[in-house]
Design a protein around this motif. Sequence first.
Motif: not given
Length: 394
Positions: A91-119
């Motif tokens: 929801l945050l990404r929908q409201l702020y589409p340009d927000v850069q998400i900071i995490g590590n490699k493992r964060t991003f694997d989960m981010l894709e899995g839970f939310h389908g976010i990969h950009t």
Amino acid sequence: MYKLKEIADKVYYVGVNDRQKALFENMWPLPYGVSYNSYLIVDEKTVLVDTVDVCYSDIFLKKIEDALAGRTLDYLIVNHMEPDHSGSIRLLRQLYPDVQIIGNKRTFDMLEGFHGIHTGLLEVKEGDTLSIGHHQLSFYLAPMVHWPEVMVTYDATDKILFSADAFGTFGSLDGAVMDVDMNLDHYWDEMRRYYANIVGKYGNPVQKALQKLSGLEIKTLCSTHGPVWTKYIPDVIKIYDELSRYEGQDGVVIVYGSMYGNTEQMAETIAASLAEHGVKNIVMHNVSKSHASYILKDIFKYKAVIIGCPTYCNQLYPEIDSLLQKIEIREVKNRLFGYFGSFSWAGAAVKRLAAFGEKMNWEVVGTPVEQKQGLKQDKYEACWELGKAMAERI
Ligand code: FEO
């Protein structure tokens, strides 16, 4: 609209309280509720640290909007991906589409899995830094505290550690946010219960994280659950250090199962003997009444454990069996162990309790007591002796 608490220069608390959920992770009771903490740094760049459970995203997003006062959100730091903190990311990404998400490699694997976010991702590694204006941030990995992707963020400018679940506690924030502004009485035991229930298995990773962070000067400790710690940081670290080293205080937890009161009489006798021989911290749990959450908390808190139950279908009493499994999963170490049990026609419980103690590598104290049917004089004396032996060993 919201008068948000500024916990440090331009660092705002934007978390929420959950007093609706009965069970955290659908397992652990929340008599005092729980908070999902999130923090917004409004600098040359705007940075949000973690989000909240999706059930509270509406109020959460309104708070952020207020704190930003017309500005956009530049970064979201994801210290931990468990959904009580990552639930509002989509929801945050929908409201702020340009927000850069900071995490590590493992964060991003989960981010894709839970939310389908990969950009729109900015990957950080151990020790990486980010200047957002006045505030200088750095990132440290804390794997398995208590998920593999966990990291913490340090603000070197104001000496703030955003610590994910580490140093967290059950208990909502009832008005105040900072430790110095509230009555902390119930948080200490809730912190132990939170640790025992949620983090308990991962003592070694917590120790590693504590050592890694020991070089940082921390003036404000911002966990994802519970108060923002300032004055009481040493007390909080001490509790986490003790628990993660499985260092119990002087005291005995007696846990028993009993269908008709015969095994309970054994527990009562052991407790009376412990008290008679000078033990002051004695906690008794009827396993059928006390939720395992509280029993685990006390087993983490005290160094001695005495467990007893009847034989049931030639096995352990099922409620005790279930508890033993929870203790085993958490790999609780260095406990003094006494045990006892009963049966009506064929005994199995005591044998199985012995096997449990062996598997846990706990030190057996006193002579185990096995009783057939009702409590008789010789077994009464044996229970008394078991209590005495434990009192002398503590
Ligand atoms: Fe509070 Fe591991 O989530």
